[in-house]
Design an enzyme around this catalytic site. Structure first.
Site, PDB file in Angstrom:
ATOM      1  N   THR A   1       0.859  -1.185   0.000  1.00  0.00           N
ATOM      2  CA  THR A   1       0.000   0.000   0.000  1.00  0.00           C
ATOM      3  C   THR A   1       0.893   1.231   0.000  1.00  0.00           C
ATOM      4  OG1 THR A   1      -0.037   0.101   2.390  1.00  0.00           O
ATOM      5  CG2 THR A   1      -1.818  -1.103   1.326  1.00  0.00           C
TER       6      THR A   1
ATOM      7  N   GLU B   1      -6.166  -3.202  -0.251  1.00  0.00           N
ATOM      8  CA  GLU B   1      -6.532  -4.249   0.712  1.00  0.00           C
ATOM      9  C   GLU B   1      -7.764  -5.034   0.280  1.00  0.00           C
ATOM     10  OE1 GLU B   1      -5.550  -1.218   1.409  1.00  0.00           O
ATOM     11  OE2 GLU B   1      -4.418  -1.107   3.288  1.00  0.00           O
TER      12      GLU B   1
ATOM     13  N   LYS C   1     -13.355  19.688   9.663  1.00  0.00           N
ATOM     14  CA  LYS C   1     -14.377  19.912  10.683  1.00  0.00           C
ATOM     15  C   LYS C   1     -14.460  21.407  10.971  1.00  0.00           C
ATOM     16  CE  LYS C   1     -16.452  17.633  14.468  1.00  0.00           C
ATOM     17  NZ  LYS C   1     -16.320  16.848  15.676  1.00  0.00           N
TER      18      LYS C   1
ATOM     19  N   TRP D   1     -19.108  18.728   9.537  1.00  0.00           N
ATOM     20  CA  TRP D   1     -18.117  18.165   8.624  1.00  0.00           C
ATOM     21  C   TRP D   1     -18.303  18.744   7.230  1.00  0.00           C
ATOM     22  CZ3 TRP D   1     -14.573  14.807  10.709  1.00  0.00           C
ATOM     23  CH2 TRP D   1     -14.888  14.273  11.961  1.00  0.00           C
TER      24      TRP D   1
HETATM   25  P1  AMP Z   1      -5.290   2.390  -2.883  1.00  0.00           P
HETATM   26  O1  AMP Z   1      -5.214   1.309  -1.894  1.00  0.00           O
HETATM   27  O2  AMP Z   1      -3.987   3.096  -3.115  1.00  0.00           O
HETATM   28  O3  AMP Z   1      -5.922   1.951  -4.158  1.00  0.00           O
HETATM   29  O4  AMP Z   1      -6.217   3.519  -2.278  1.00  0.00           O
HETATM   30  C1  AMP Z   1      -7.508   3.218  -1.815  1.00  0.00           C
HETATM   31  C2  AMP Z   1      -8.204   4.496  -1.436  1.00  0.00           C
HETATM   32  O5  AMP Z   1      -8.428   5.311  -2.590  1.00  0.00           O
HETATM   33  C3  AMP Z   1      -9.576   4.292  -0.858  1.00  0.00           C
HETATM   34  O6  AMP Z   1      -9.529   3.924   0.494  1.00  0.00           O
HETATM   35  C4  AMP Z   1     -10.205   5.650  -1.086  1.00  0.00           C
HETATM   36  O7  AMP Z   1      -9.805   6.591  -0.110  1.00  0.00           O
HETATM   37  C5  AMP Z   1      -9.617   6.072  -2.405  1.00  0.00           C
HETATM   38  N1  AMP Z   1     -10.552   5.794  -3.486  1.00  0.00           N
HETATM   39  C6  AMP Z   1     -10.566   4.738  -4.317  1.00  0.00           C
HETATM   40  N2  AMP Z   1     -11.574   4.855  -5.200  1.00  0.00           N
HETATM   41  C7  AMP Z   1     -12.231   5.998  -4.909  1.00  0.00           C
HETATM   42  C8  AMP Z   1     -13.372   6.672  -5.439  1.00  0.00           C
HETATM   43  N3  AMP Z   1     -14.035   6.219  -6.488  1.00  0.00           N
HETATM   44  N4  AMP Z   1     -13.751   7.814  -4.854  1.00  0.00           N
HETATM   45  C9  AMP Z   1     -13.087   8.323  -3.789  1.00  0.00           C
HETATM   46  N5  AMP Z   1     -12.014   7.744  -3.253  1.00  0.00           N
HETATM   47  C10 AMP Z   1     -11.588   6.599  -3.796  1.00  0.00           C
END
Ligand code: AMP
Length: 540
Positions: A186, A331, A439, A444
């Site tokens: 990650t 994840e 906030k 929010w």
């Molecule tokens: P990653 O593990 O690097 O793919 O990041 C995952 C994170 O990307 C998620 O927990 C979200 O915060 C963000 N994310 C993924 N898809 C979206 C989406 N369509 N809209 C908003 N945030 C997203």
């Protein structure tokens, strides 16, 4: 009493076997690092994946040993997906955009034995190889005659020479479907990166689910172009779902600019594409001034960060392309939700449909989700109440590789770190990353909402909203904006643009014009870095 069905493990090798048998002549087309277009079929890919498996055997690699890649989306990377995992080893896709020190750190942490890399990353590998203590073999993903002399990388061999001496026959081993198949670290902004370790079972179930009509809806009549990289969460599972469905694959290689992507979409009659919003911004930025249209593209999945409404509208209204908003994370293999309308929404006015399309979508069967308050109590699905989004399912992590970070679960659920609402129809909408919510005076404010309005302004190329400390309201939002080249826009004009589009108290207090917004290794805005850059900023 047990059922009397055959007990066959779900293995990744089954996917490529299936494609070879049932979709032998379906094409896989790749733009190579060399710049030319490579074209072959699932049958060819399957044979070469078996050559990879033989080559790994010849190196003496054991079951579960890790094979790393630093590679773009292309046919050789695809062969490694199958040759490595299919033969029981673990494919470790490394994100080449990470800092070189971090790349060495994760290669050591994963205990990678082999590193296969595209020639674009030769300088990177030259810089890090002496720090990678476990890697015993380096393979350059190129023809033997493209190998530069004296790279300084010990034992470097070309991929074609490496697999070229191997037979294309191989009996894929059969083993426990829960065995590890691939891993992805990650891109966490704090602490050391942690790896999700996928299994054959989780990957195969995810591949089935991803292909469903209300998910990515891949079929033997489609040609799919994943712009989303194979080094980041397995290109959203497309390299597995495409062989399962017999979909033609089109790989863009290193050329992610609007012009190159457009040309490939058109030349290969692509019907379906997938990528993060920043990539599509580049594509639309290339097409609009030139008055270009799509002749075959029908759908595109956009996810990874929130898709701005202006982008959904542009694809739909100007180009007749349906945008499917998707949400997931490393994840989660990564798919969690995807936004498609239900039957009862078909006749709604377009504006109402748009409100739904903006949401991140409905759960895919296999992913359970809930929103909870800080004490862990379930919150209602009313589309208004927001809380921490928790998930569980057979392709969601239960622990990180080597137990990093301890037990991540809360009562069996994985806390995503996202804050969301869920409406009565089950459509989830992300409000923010929990650390990005603002906030203000006890209320929010969603930074995503504030950004979406800004990017709808014709002069705005990119916008990021962050909270800054305020003596009375705790925090107030400001918006950092990158203007489109040559565009004129004043602070006052943009703030006026917000009027009537959101509640007054949600309008940012200030606009900060910047040359660029920092982008992280997976193409997402890096708000932590933006906050650092603006740490001396004072509200007017
Ligand atoms: P990653 O593990 O690097 O793919 O990041 C995952 C994170 O990307 C998620 O927990 C979200 O915060 C963000 N994310 C993924 N898809 C979206 C989406 N369509 N809209 C908003 N945030 C997203």
């Amino acid at each position: 009493m047990l059922g009397l069905m055959q007990d066959q493990p779900l293995l990744i090798s089954n996917l490529i076997d299936f494609a070879e048998r049932h979709h032998a002549d379906v094409e896989i087309v790749s733009r190579r690092v060399e710049g030319d277009i490579h074209r072959y079929t699932y049958k060819d890919a399957a044979g070469r994946a078996r050559q990879v498996a033989n080559a790994l055997d010849a190196m003496g690699l054991q079951f579960s040993d890790r094979v790393a890649t630093l590679a773009w989306n292309g046919y050789r990377h695809f062969e490694l997906y199958y040759g490595v995992s299919g033969s029981g080893r673990v494919l470790h896709t490394i994100n080449p955009r990470l800092h070189p020190d971090l790349i060495a750190w994760i290669a050591n942490h994963a205990e990678d034995q082999v590193l296969c890399f595209d020639m674009s990353f030769l300088p990177l590998v030259q810089a890090v190889h002496s720090k990678c203590s476990t890697i015993r073999h380096y393979v350059a993903l190129c023809d033997a005659d493209k190998m530069p002399p004296d790279t300084g990388i010990p034992g470097l061999i070309s991929y074609e020479a490496w697999i070229g001496r191997q037979a294309n026959t191989y009996q894929w081993p059969v083993f426990d479907e829960n065995s590890a198949s691939s891993m992805c670290y990650t891109s966490g902004t704090t602490g050391n990166p942690k790896a999700a370790l996928y299994s054959h079972r989780s990957t195969t179930l995810h591949a089935y689910a991803a292909a469903l009509p209300d998910v990515m809806s891949l079929s033997a009549r489609d040609a799919v172009l994943p712009v989303v990289p194979m080094f980041h969460v397995n290109a959203w599972g497309i390299p597995y779902s495409a062989p399962l469905t017999g979909t033609k694959l089109v790989f863009p290689g290193p050329a992610m600019d609007g012009k190159s992507i457009y040309e490939l979409l058109e030349a290969e009659k692509v019907t379906y594409a997938a990528g993060v919003p920043t990539v599509w911004q580049m594509l639309l930025g290339h097409m609009k001034p030139a008055g270009l249209k799509f002749s075959t593209l029908k759908r595109t999945v956009i996810g990874g960060s929130a898709c701005p409404p202006a982008m959904i509208a542009a694809f739909n209204d100007d180009y007749g392309v349906e945008v499917l908003h998707a949400w997931g994370m490393t994840e989660m293999s990564p798919l969690g939700t995807l936004c498609t309308l239900k039957n009862k929404h078909q006749d709604l006015p377009e504006a109402d449909q748009m409100k739904i399309r903006l949401k991140q979508g409905r759960s895919i069967f296999g992913v359970d989700m809930k929103i909870v308050d800080p004490d862990g109590n379930d919150l209602p699905w009313d589309g208004k109440t927001f809380g921490d989004l928790h998930v569980k399912g057979p392709w969601v992590v239960r622990a990180y590789f080597k137990g990093e970070g301890g037990d991540p679960l809360i009562n069996g659920w994985f806390p995503t770190g996202d804050v969301a609402t869920i409406d009565p129809d089950g459509y989830m909408q992300i409000t923010d990353r929990s650390k990005d919510v603002i906030k203000s005076g006890g209320e929010w404010i969603s930074s995503i909402d504030v950004e979406n309005i800004a990017v709808a302004h014709p002069a705005v190329a990119m916008a990021a909203c962050i909270g800054v400390a305020h003596p009375k309201w705790d925090e107030r939002p400001i918006i950092a904006v990158v203007k489109k080249p040559g565009a004129e826009l004043s602070r006052e004009e943009l703030l006026k643009f917000y009027e009537g589009k959101t509640a007054k108290w949600q309008i940012p207090d200030d606009v900060v014009f910047v040359d660029a917004i920092p982008i992280g290794a997976t193409g997402k805005m890096l708000k932590t870095r933006l906050r650092e850059q603006l740490k001396d900023y004072k509200l007017p």
